[in-house]
Design a protein around this motif. Structure first.
Motif, PDB file in Angstrom:
ATOM      1  N   GLU A 383      13.103  58.696  86.790  1.00 44.92           N
ATOM      2  CA  GLU A 383      13.324  59.987  87.601  1.00 44.92           C
ATOM      3  C   GLU A 383      12.052  59.596  88.834  1.00 44.92           C
ATOM      4  N   LEU A 384      11.613  58.644  89.118  1.00 44.03           N
ATOM      5  CA  LEU A 384      10.542  58.289  90.561  1.00 44.03           C
ATOM      6  C   LEU A 384      11.664  58.486  91.160  1.00 44.03           C
ATOM      7  N   GLY A 385      12.696  58.048  91.350  1.00 41.79           N
ATOM      8  CA  GLY A 385      13.095  57.802  92.288  1.00 41.79           C
ATOM      9  C   GLY A 385      14.702  56.625  92.649  1.00 41.79           C
ATOM     10  N   THR A 386      15.138  56.717  91.663  1.00 45.11           N
ATOM     11  CA  THR A 386      16.256  55.535  91.726  1.00 45.11           C
ATOM     12  C   THR A 386      17.380  55.451  90.371  1.00 45.11           C
ATOM     13  N   ALA A 387      18.897  55.812  91.390  1.00 44.04           N
ATOM     14  CA  ALA A 387      19.913  56.411  90.085  1.00 44.04           C
ATOM     15  C   ALA A 387      20.876  55.065  90.239  1.00 44.04           C
ATOM     16  N   PRO A 394      38.498  46.001  83.291  1.00 40.81           N
ATOM     17  CA  PRO A 394      38.403  45.233  83.589  1.00 40.81           C
ATOM     18  C   PRO A 394      39.814  44.824  83.508  1.00 40.81           C
ATOM     19  N   GLY A 395      41.033  45.197  82.469  1.00 39.44           N
ATOM     20  CA  GLY A 395      42.149  45.186  83.279  1.00 39.44           C
ATOM     21  C   GLY A 395      43.211  45.360  84.034  1.00 39.44           C
ATOM     22  N   GLU A 396      42.523  46.353  84.978  1.00 37.89           N
ATOM     23  CA  GLU A 396      42.904  46.679  86.393  1.00 37.89           C
ATOM     24  C   GLU A 396      42.252  45.600  86.866  1.00 37.89           C
ATOM     25  N   ASP A 397      41.383  44.743  86.769  1.00 42.26           N
ATOM     26  CA  ASP A 397      40.482  43.826  87.759  1.00 42.26           C
ATOM     27  C   ASP A 397      39.604  44.610  89.099  1.00 42.26           C
ATOM     28  N   LEU A 398      39.078  45.278  88.735  1.00 44.98           N
ATOM     29  CA  LEU A 398      38.679  46.491  89.229  1.00 44.98           C
ATOM     30  C   LEU A 398      37.182  46.685  88.692  1.00 44.98           C
ATOM     31  N   GLY A 399      35.906  46.802  89.959  1.00 46.74           N
ATOM     32  CA  GLY A 399      35.011  47.522  89.459  1.00 46.74           C
ATOM     33  C   GLY A 399      34.602  47.907  90.623  1.00 46.74           C
ATOM     34  N   ILE A 400      33.671  48.892  90.397  1.00 44.11           N
ATOM     35  CA  ILE A 400      32.637  49.390  91.291  1.00 44.11           C
ATOM     36  C   ILE A 400      31.425  49.244  91.322  1.00 44.11           C
ATOM     37  N   VAL A 401      30.227  49.378  92.856  1.00 43.90           N
ATOM     38  CA  VAL A 401      28.461  49.167  92.291  1.00 43.90           C
ATOM     39  C   VAL A 401      28.309  50.777  93.432  1.00 43.90           C
ATOM     40  N   VAL A 402      27.444  50.915  92.486  1.00 44.42           N
ATOM     41  CA  VAL A 402      26.719  52.305  93.363  1.00 44.42           C
ATOM     42  C   VAL A 402      25.451  52.056  93.354  1.00 44.42           C
ATOM     43  N   LEU A 403      24.806  52.139  94.396  1.00 50.37           N
ATOM     44  CA  LEU A 403      23.172  52.164  94.264  1.00 50.37           C
ATOM     45  C   LEU A 403      22.395  53.230  94.839  1.00 50.37           C
ATOM     46  N   THR A 404      21.495  53.915  94.657  1.00 53.86           N
ATOM     47  CA  THR A 404      21.086  54.751  95.845  1.00 53.86           C
ATOM     48  C   THR A 404      19.317  54.643  95.337  1.00 53.86           C
ATOM     49  N   ASN A 405      18.593  55.207  96.330  1.00 54.97           N
ATOM     50  CA  ASN A 405      17.083  55.496  96.373  1.00 54.97           C
ATOM     51  C   ASN A 405      16.770  56.693  96.238  1.00 54.97           C
ATOM     52  N   GLY A 406      17.042  57.193  95.107  1.00 59.46           N
ATOM     53  CA  GLY A 406      16.716  59.002  95.019  1.00 59.46           C
ATOM     54  C   GLY A 406      17.272  58.769  93.500  1.00 59.46           C
ATOM     55  N   MET A 407      16.130  60.051  93.309  1.00 56.74           N
ATOM     56  CA  MET A 407      15.667  60.678  91.767  1.00 56.74           C
ATOM     57  C   MET A 407      17.259  60.416  90.590  1.00 56.74           C
ATOM     58  N   PRO A 408      17.536  60.266  90.056  1.00 63.27           N
ATOM     59  CA  PRO A 408      18.972  60.499  89.829  1.00 63.27           C
ATOM     60  C   PRO A 408      19.543  62.062  89.177  1.00 63.27           C
ATOM     61  N   ILE A 409      20.263  62.295  89.940  1.00 67.39           N
ATOM     62  CA  ILE A 409      21.596  63.782  90.107  1.00 67.39           C
ATOM     63  C   ILE A 409      23.138  63.895  89.885  1.00 67.39           C
ATOM     64  N   GLY A 410      23.103  62.517  89.660  1.00 70.49           N
ATOM     65  CA  GLY A 410      24.562  62.458  88.980  1.00 70.49           C
ATOM     66  C   GLY A 410      25.479  61.742  90.357  1.00 70.49           C
ATOM     67  N   VAL A 411      25.069  61.635  91.433  1.00 71.54           N
ATOM     68  CA  VAL A 411      25.443  60.865  92.390  1.00 71.54           C
ATOM     69  C   VAL A 411      26.192  59.621  92.101  1.00 71.54           C
ATOM     70  N   ALA A 412      25.386  58.744  91.902  1.00 64.85           N
ATOM     71  CA  ALA A 412      25.840  57.402  91.465  1.00 64.85           C
ATOM     72  C   ALA A 412      27.155  58.120  90.531  1.00 64.85           C
ATOM     73  N   GLU A 413      26.857  58.211  89.688  1.00 67.80           N
ATOM     74  CA  GLU A 413      28.021  57.930  88.740  1.00 67.80           C
ATOM     75  C   GLU A 413      29.162  59.049  89.292  1.00 67.80           C
ATOM     76  N   ALA A 414      29.235  59.924  89.905  1.00 67.65           N
ATOM     77  CA  ALA A 414      30.104  60.965  91.085  1.00 67.65           C
ATOM     78  C   ALA A 414      30.461  60.102  92.234  1.00 67.65           C
ATOM     79  N   ILE A 415      30.304  59.133  92.372  1.00 65.48           N
ATOM     80  CA  ILE A 415      30.545  58.305  93.974  1.00 65.48           C
ATOM     81  C   ILE A 415      31.994  57.292  92.588  1.00 65.48           C
ATOM     82  N   GLY A 416      32.003  56.863  91.646  1.00 67.11           N
ATOM     83  CA  GLY A 416      32.304  55.854  91.264  1.00 67.11           C
ATOM     84  C   GLY A 416      33.486  57.065  90.353  1.00 67.11           C
ATOM     85  N   ALA A 417      33.163  58.254  90.091  1.00 63.25           N
ATOM     86  CA  ALA A 417      34.699  59.338  89.496  1.00 63.25           C
ATOM     87  C   ALA A 417      34.686  59.179  90.635  1.00 63.25           C
ATOM     88  N   SER A 418      34.947  59.486  91.571  1.00 62.46           N
ATOM     89  CA  SER A 418      35.737  60.280  92.644  1.00 62.46           C
ATOM     90  C   SER A 418      36.349  59.263  93.280  1.00 62.46           C
TER      91      SER A 418
END
Length: 557
Positions: A383-387, A394-418
């Motif tokens: 909450e102090l500033g990382t998400a 695995p079946g698609e041999d696919l992965g995504i990593v999203v790192l942010t330096n802002g408090m959690p507001i759903g952006v990290a998850e939203a980028i992966g979903a998009s």
């Protein structure tokens, strides 16, 4: 679209839990994972049978039927090309200062870019080597480290914690004797969400916290799921004890160095020493982002204390998709690693009869999408500033990593979903930033204090003379509390004796005063409710914020 897996954390401990509430929403592959198999892209038909020479039946080996890939390379290329725009729009809309995003496909890094700045108001740009605090994405890294020890036959998942760490204890003797590394690392020990977290916020170290969580009440052992940072930490510490190594040293020796994760560390000091680090940022009510806090998670290192660059996390992603092998080198036994991906607990009941069940493994969210393919993922949040978020198909041999330096507001998850949305549908079909942002806002609202101490009664009852409340109060969990009067105002001091915290006390009503909460779990003003004896002196004080599990009563010495 794949359904959003059930959150892996419960109610918000406070941000350790924030991703949990995403569980059960219908929309994002990132929080959904499922069972790992040696060949996750294949499924089996029922075994056939044939008559043997005696007329009996014998089972034949089950034929393996390949599952068609969900994506073509053209689909992935399209989603990759859309990623910069997805990230830039999310940053423009929310103001998140810096983001690093990477994609692994068929054991290759096909995208790795940094966006924005490491610190608001300064020139340093985020790049793939910028180091971020990972928060709870530390958990799947920790379970991978323990899997290495399991594969080397140094520990077993079902070894009791006490067999390796005799100091381990919880409030129930049976649970103390029988809780295993598996129990602790799948959140089924009975420890409630957030157990120990408020001690960490006060500045207590790992040794103090782990030696005091035996005062925390337990829910039914192995029958209830509660997302517990310090329960998870206790499991990892027990595994490390089997090697006679400190957790931080063990991580370097068995994973970070062999995997070439050069910036990765479980020491907060290493993060602070890296000039190319992403400072954490909190968003204030006026939508202003500032790097005003330092979040030291050393006490819960296995559960939330790792830091690493995007490039290093992409190596970790390739290791997971490679079933423990990276660049042709076996680092973790495949079977031991696969065990971390297997469902262990159900975080909660489905949100509706039509909702799918999602699971928790060892440090992973595990679930299935609409096509029956399994997903692995985990989010991290301070909450102090990382998400942060890491997600796999695995079946698609696919992965995504999203790192942010802002408090959690759903952006990290939203980028992966998009990203997945574009791959599957050719475009973003859901306002992921808005949808998940609303979910996070709702979770924060649910954490608001039950009593609003910002609104004093119109005619508050007067306090007694301030000397009635001063003195020293004892508490076996939080330690001593001292209330003092200075220049006509009260304050209280508590926390580690070598670095205590002083809180100003403001009169609210009668013998109740308010104070400002601190740390990762802070949620505004809380109450200090004094009880006075017949002599007019306070005999005890209850701090309602610290009394979530009944441990917040301090008795005058």
């Amino acid at each position: 679209m794949p359904a959003l897996a059930a959150p892996h954390h419960p109610a918000l401990a406070r941000i350790s839990a924030i991703t949990l509430a995403l569980a059960g929403l219908s929309a994002a592959w990132l929080l959904q994972p499922a069972v790992a198999t040696a060949e996750p892209s294949k499924q089996q038909e029922a075994p056939a049978a044939e008559a043997d020479e005696t007329g009996g039946k014998k089972l034949l080996e089950a034929p393996v039927v390949p599952v068609p890939p969900l994506f073509t390379e053209a689909d992935i290329d399209r989603a990759k090309e859309a990623l910069p725009g997805i990230v830039e729009k999310a940053m423009e809309r929310t103001g998140v200062p810096g983001i690093a995003v990477g994609v692994v496909y068929k054991d290759k890094v096909i995208f790795a870019e940094g966006f924005g700045v490491r610190e608001v108001g300064k020139d340093g740009k985020v790049d793939p080597d910028t180091v971020f605090q990972l928060a709870s994405v530390s958990k799947p890294i920790a379970s991978t480290i323990v899997a290495k020890l399991v594969g080397d036959e140094l520990v077993g998942w079902h070894d009791t914690a006490r067999s390796h760490n005799p100091a381990f204890a919880l409030s129930d003797p049976y649970v103390t004797a029988n809780a295993t590394i598996a129990d602790l690392m799948s959140h089924r020990s009975g420890l409630q969400t957030g157990s120990g977290d408020l001690l960490e916020d006060l500045g207590f170290d790992r040794a103090y916290i782990l030696s005091h969580i035996d005062q925390q009440p337990l829910d039914p052992f192995r029958a209830t799921y509660h997302y517990s940072n310090f329960g998870y930490t206790a499991g990892a510490v027990a595994a490390a004890a089997a090697t006679d190594m400190q957790w931080e040293d063990l991580a370097e020796e068995v994973l970070f160095e062999p995997a070439g994760m050069k910036t990765a560390s479980y020491r907060h000091a290493d993060f602070l020493a890296d000039e190319d680090r992403a400072h954490i940022h909190h968003r204030f009510p006026d939508n202003r982002w500032e790097a005003v806090y330092d979040r030291d998670p050393d006490a819960e290192a296995p559960a939330g204390g790792a830091s690493a660059s995007l490039n290093d996390m992409l190596r970790f992603a390739r290791l997971q998709l490679g079933q423990g092998t990276l660049d042709g080198k076996k680092i973790v036994d495949a079977d031991a690693l696969a065990a971390t991906h297997v469902p262990q607990m159900i975080p909660g009941a489905p949100s509706s009869p039509a909702a799918r069940v999602s699971f928790y493994g060892f440090g992973w969210n595990v679930s299935y999408d609409d096509e029956g393919r399994f997903r692995l993922g985990h989010s991290g949040a301070f909450e102090l500033g990382t998400a942060t978020n890491i997600s796999f198909m695995p079946g698609e041999d696919l992965g995504i990593v999203v790192l942010t330096n802002g408090m959690p507001i759903g952006v990290a998850e939203a980028i992966g979903a998009s990203f997945l949305d574009v791959a599957q549908n050719g475009k973003v079909t859901v306002d992921w930033v808005g949808f998940l942002g609303h979910v996070f806002d709702q979770m924060r609202a649910a954490e608001a204090p039950k009593i609003d101490y910002t609104k004093a009664p119109a005619v508050p009852a007067p306090a007694q003379k301030l000397s009635s409340y001063t003195g020293r109060y004892a508490n076996g969990y939080y330690g001593p509390l001292t209330v003092t009067e200075t220049k006509g105002a009260l304050s209280m001091t508590m926390g580690p004796l070598d670095a205590p915290t002083t809180f100003a006390l403001t009169h609210f009503d009668g013998d109740t005063f308010s104070f400002e909460t601190i740390g990762e779990n802070a949620n505004g003003l809380a109450g200090a409710i004094f009880t006075l004896g017949e002599d007019g002196q306070a005999t005890r004080v209850v701090l309602d914020y610290y009394d979530r599990t009944g441990l917040g009563t301090f008795v005058r010495n």
